[in-house]
Enzyme design. Structure first.
Site, short mmCIF file in Angstrom:
data_model
loop_
_atom_site.label_atom_id
_atom_site.label_comp_id
_atom_site.label_asym_id
_atom_site.label_seq_id
_atom_site.Cartn_x
_atom_site.Cartn_y
_atom_site.Cartn_z
N GLY A 160 -33.97 6.40 -29.65
CA GLY A 160 -34.81 6.97 -28.91
C GLY A 160 -35.01 8.60 -29.35
O GLY A 160 -35.08 8.72 -30.57
N SER A 161 -34.94 9.67 -28.26
CA SER A 161 -35.56 10.92 -28.93
C SER A 161 -34.62 11.73 -29.41
O SER A 161 -34.97 12.79 -30.03
CB SER A 161 -35.82 11.82 -27.54
OG SER A 161 -37.13 11.14 -26.94
#
Length: 583
Positions: A308-309
């Protein structure tokens, strides 16, 4: 006369043949005797000696494992092995009765071994010393009580999936116990007992011994104070968020020494073949073994996940190095971005509007990172993933490390590049992510994460000081400085505000990744934080798998690292700097 002469000649021939036969037999016997008594004398002497000796093993003490401060976290406990020698038993019924009662073993099981005609039959191993002493005091003929060693872990569940454990033979099975087996195992000794031809031990003849050599001690980079506190935080988070698991890694980003690695729920190292939960129904032996294998898994290195981020650190690093963006580069976020026929949304439904690259990083804006990823291009993105160690295993010194699961570069189209740019559609291990982040904040050096520091013998003499590879200059030092400042902004003004601690300059990056299938409603919340920003001495990561209720990394994972840092930064003697208030 002719008949008599023929008979006489036949008789003489028989006598001659008999004489030759006797002579040949004598020669064969002499040659055989010479062969046995001269040429093979050593061999048969050894065999004769074996008939009059009984051999028992004296187990060597396994080397201890200590943390970086000398705290013993794996040691040995004296136990006993109970065995019987058939030829020496004078009252088999008494032996069966007593051993069955004291050892809590069925009489049928004991009887089979007592009545078996063999040189030695083991009744039970890993018997506690108190019970062994009780049996020894009975002085039962034919019963032997030999002291042995069993691995003992004083902290029970702490770092269980890192340390690993040993089997009944005291050999390492998983974790560091098996990785450093050759250093820890030691050399067994022997007890040699003289016996007569029938196998009865001779009285008044001393046993001869070959003393065992203890294994070497292993010193780790783990700090049990940090490990203990991280474990408590993980346990609390696991319970409060009703998650599948919670993992925390704490590491020195400058050299790869791991201070703590937690994977809750852990298991009791002293009872590794007992599940850490209660089964609701009976299962087969194979199913039970599968459950044990799952329980033993170290999620930080054995399992992969979509980062993810937190992966936006890599996309941002590549973009800055290539010069396709700077911190002031303008972008716009309407709340989504169309990539071919795919509408990819921002976590802020209404969008962030006009924003600089710096603001987009702080806001963790997916549409902007789709644009940045397109500017970087798939070849360059793969190149920087390679430089930062994400396309290979980290080389951590624990067995079973998983590798990256990623598209072949020729199969990466605009949609795949877009999703990869913000950390989806490929999988890495948490350890790989933390190593890449370490290189980004430490000035551009790719370190090898590790636990083992040194091995010493039982007298404290250094046997080996372990060394690990470092690849220098994987990114430019100025890029590292820019990234550190961006990540500090995430904590001071962006999505990582919950990691702020007064008096400390902390940088970090949050992530909330949706698990497959995308409509499952299951997420992984994570946060990577480091301190101090100007010269990072510690980097830490928290992963919460499938939390119930609120699942955003900035909301639930970030406070875990903040709580951790609040306690360990003073402990690590990291001094406070001038106060940076959150606006």
């Amino acid at each position: 006369m002719n008949e008599e002469r023929k008979l006489l000649l036949t008789g003489k021939r028989k006598i001659v043949l008999f004489a030759f036969g006797m002579l040949a037999a004598s020669l064969i016997l002499m040659v055989r005797t010479f062969y046995v008594m001269v040429i093979m004398s050593d061999y048969y002497s050894e065999k004769a000696q074996e008939l009059h000796e009984r051999e028992r093993t004296i187990k060597a003490a396994r080397g201890e494992i200590t943390d970086r401060n000398g705290v013993v976290i794996a040691t040995n406990k004296t136990v006993c092995t109970i065995s019987v020698i058939h030829s020496q038993i004078t009252d088999s019924e008494e032996v069966i009765e007593k051993l069955s009662d004291i050892l809590d073993i069925s009489k049928e099981t004991v009887r089979k071994k007592v009545e078996k005609v063999s040189s030695r039959e083991k009744i039970a191993a890993n018997v506690d010393k108190e019970t062994g002493d009780k049996i020894r005091e009975l002085e039962l003929n034919g019963v032997k009580v030999d002291e042995d060693y069993k691995r003992y872990y004083p902290y029970k569940t702490l770092a269980s999936k890192v340390l690993g454990f040993t089997g009944s033979d005291n050999q390492g099975i998983i974790g560091l116990e098996v990785k450093y087996e050759k250093y820890l195992k030691g050399t067994d000794g022997l007890i040699l007992t003289e016996t007569d031809a029938s196998g009865i031990e001779l009285e008044n003849v001393a046993e001869s011994r070959v003393e065992p050599i203890a294994g070497n001690n292993l010193k780790l980079s783990i700090d049990m104070n940090i490990q203990t506190y991280a474990s408590q935080l993980a346990q609390n988070t696991l319970e409060s968020k009703q998650a599948n698991y919670v993992s925390i890694i704490v590491m020195n980003p400058q050299n790869g020494e791991i201070y703590a690695m937690v994977n809750e729920p852990e298991f009791d190292l002293n009872e590794p073949f007992e599940l850490n939960y209660t089964l609701e129904e009976e299962v087969s032996d194979k199913e039970y073994q599968d459950l044990l294998n799952k329980m033993w898994r170290n999620q930080c290195i054995n399992d992969t996940y979509e980062p993810g981020s937190t992966f936006k650190m890599i996309t941002a690093t590549a973009a800055l190095e290539l010069g396709v963006v700077n911190i002031s580069s303008p972008f716009s976020c309407p709340g989504f971005r169309m990539v071919e026929d795919r509408k990819i949304r921002c976590h802020k439904v209404k969008g962030h509007g006009a924003e600089t690259f710096e603001q987009a990083f702080m806001n963790s804006c997916n549409p902007v990172f789709i644009d940045v990823g397109a500017r970087v291009g798939k070849e360059n993105l793969y190149e920087y993933m390679k430089r930062l160690g994400m396309l290979k295993k980290t080389g951590i010194d624990v067995p079973g490390e998983a590798g990256t699961i990623i598209h072949k570069i020729e199969n990466v189209g605009p949609v795949e590049l877009a999703t990869m740019s913000f950390g989806q559609s490929f999988q890495i291990t948490p350890m790989q992510m933390l190593v890449a982040a370490s290189a980004i904040v430490n000035g551009g050096n790719l370190v090898t994460p590790h636990f083992a520091v040194s091995a010493t013998d039982s007298e404290g003499n250094l046997i080996e000081e372990f060394a690990y590879d470092v690849t220098s200059g994987v990114i430019d030092g100025q890029t590292s400085e820019t990234m550190k400042n961006l990540m500090e902004k995430v904590v001071s003004d962006g999505g990582g505000k919950k990691a702020y601690i007064e008096g400390y300059a902390i940088g970090g990056k949050t992530a909330t990744s949706q698990k497959l299938p995308r409509n499952s409603g299951k997420y992984i919340a994570s946060f990577i934080g480091f301190a101090p920003v100007d010269n990072p001495q510690v980097i830490a990561m928290c992963i919460i798998d499938e939390p119930k209720g609120i699942y955003y990394g900035g909301t639930i994972a970030t406070p875990v690292i903040a709580n951790l840092f609040e306690n360990i930064l003073p402990y690590l003697k990291i001094e406070k700097t001038e106060n940076n208030q959150v606006e």
